[in-house]
Design a protein around this motif. Sequence first.
Motif, PDB file in Angstrom:
ATOM      1  N   GLY A 119       1.129  -1.542   0.249  1.00  0.00           N
ATOM      2  CA  GLY A 119       0.456  -0.011   0.340  1.00  0.00           C
ATOM      3  C   GLY A 119       0.750   2.030  -0.056  1.00  0.00           C
ATOM      4  O   GLY A 119       0.182   2.463   0.131  1.00  0.00           O
ATOM      5  N   GLY A 120       1.894   1.280  -0.054  1.00  0.00           N
ATOM      6  CA  GLY A 120       2.550   2.652   0.011  1.00  0.00           C
ATOM      7  C   GLY A 120       2.419   2.928  -1.563  1.00  0.00           C
ATOM      8  O   GLY A 120       2.489   2.573  -2.448  1.00  0.00           O
ATOM      9  N   TYR A 121       3.688   4.527  -1.317  1.00  0.00           N
ATOM     10  CA  TYR A 121       3.879   5.084  -1.989  1.00  0.00           C
ATOM     11  C   TYR A 121       5.352   5.312  -2.207  1.00  0.00           C
ATOM     12  O   TYR A 121       6.131   5.511  -1.452  1.00  0.00           O
ATOM     13  CB  TYR A 121       3.580   6.576  -2.401  1.00  0.00           C
ATOM     14  N   TYR A 122       6.173   5.204  -3.572  1.00  0.00           N
ATOM     15  CA  TYR A 122       7.958   5.223  -4.147  1.00  0.00           C
ATOM     16  C   TYR A 122       8.066   5.959  -4.697  1.00  0.00           C
ATOM     17  O   TYR A 122       7.122   6.518  -6.087  1.00  0.00           O
ATOM     18  CB  TYR A 122       7.894   3.996  -4.017  1.00  0.00           C
ATOM     19  N   SER A 123       9.607   6.958  -4.657  1.00  0.00           N
ATOM     20  CA  SER A 123       9.743   7.462  -5.861  1.00  0.00           C
ATOM     21  C   SER A 123      10.896   7.210  -6.866  1.00  0.00           C
ATOM     22  O   SER A 123      11.868   7.345  -7.213  1.00  0.00           O
ATOM     23  CB  SER A 123      10.028   8.972  -5.322  1.00  0.00           C
ATOM     24  N   SER A 124      11.226   5.359  -6.365  1.00  0.00           N
ATOM     25  CA  SER A 124      11.980   4.938  -6.707  1.00  0.00           C
ATOM     26  C   SER A 124      11.826   3.137  -7.732  1.00  0.00           C
ATOM     27  O   SER A 124      10.869   2.813  -6.833  1.00  0.00           O
ATOM     28  CB  SER A 124      13.535   4.861  -6.208  1.00  0.00           C
TER      29      SER A 124
END
Length: 230
Positions: A119-124
């Motif tokens: 459920g997380g948000y990631y920029s990589s």
Amino acid sequence: MYRYYNKDVNIKLSVQDTFSGIKSVTYSIEAPYDKSKNMSDTTTVTNGSISDSTWKKDGSEMNLVTAMSKNIKVSSNSNDIVVKLTLKDNAGNTTSKSIKFSIDKTAPKVSINFDGSNGGYYSSTKTVTFTVTERNLELSSINKYVSANISSANGGSIPRISWSLTKDRNNPDNNKFVGVANFVNDGTFDCSISARDMVGNKSNKSSSVKFTIDKTAPVITFSKVSRYNN
């Protein structure tokens, strides 16, 4: 033809000698990966009497037994099971015959691993690893039997899954097929896996992994800027 089964196998053993008659019959079951069920049994014939009553007398002449049969059940859970039957007649002649097959009663085990939080948000770039533990699969046909599902709710690019195999020589039920998917592009993704083996055993479906890749920087704009008069 080599055959695969997903349950116990019933076999009828039949022997015949119409000249000097049957002196002894030996059958054996050998399974390389389920040795606890390996066995060998010899039955003798003396003056028309069979030492093991589970064998049926199908033919006789005077004090000779000329034909016998017996039903057996093979319950080994293994590939490359060999059932061998040997007949010796009263003249000392010996004939042997064997069959080889596999019994696989074990369903594939599946799991999914994510190098982040569900459920997380990631920029990589993030990686999802799909694992199937199973004896009767091949890399060449992995996509036929394994459903590694990746979907995107907003049109994100679906990555290719790269599969590899690590074999357990002592216990092929622990062979591991590992698929790696690297998520490089933006999108919201939902991943899960299920599998069936070449025999028809089916796994349960794994839990889902959901996450978002967002490498796009936020956009800031100013509008309607006017001079302030004091």
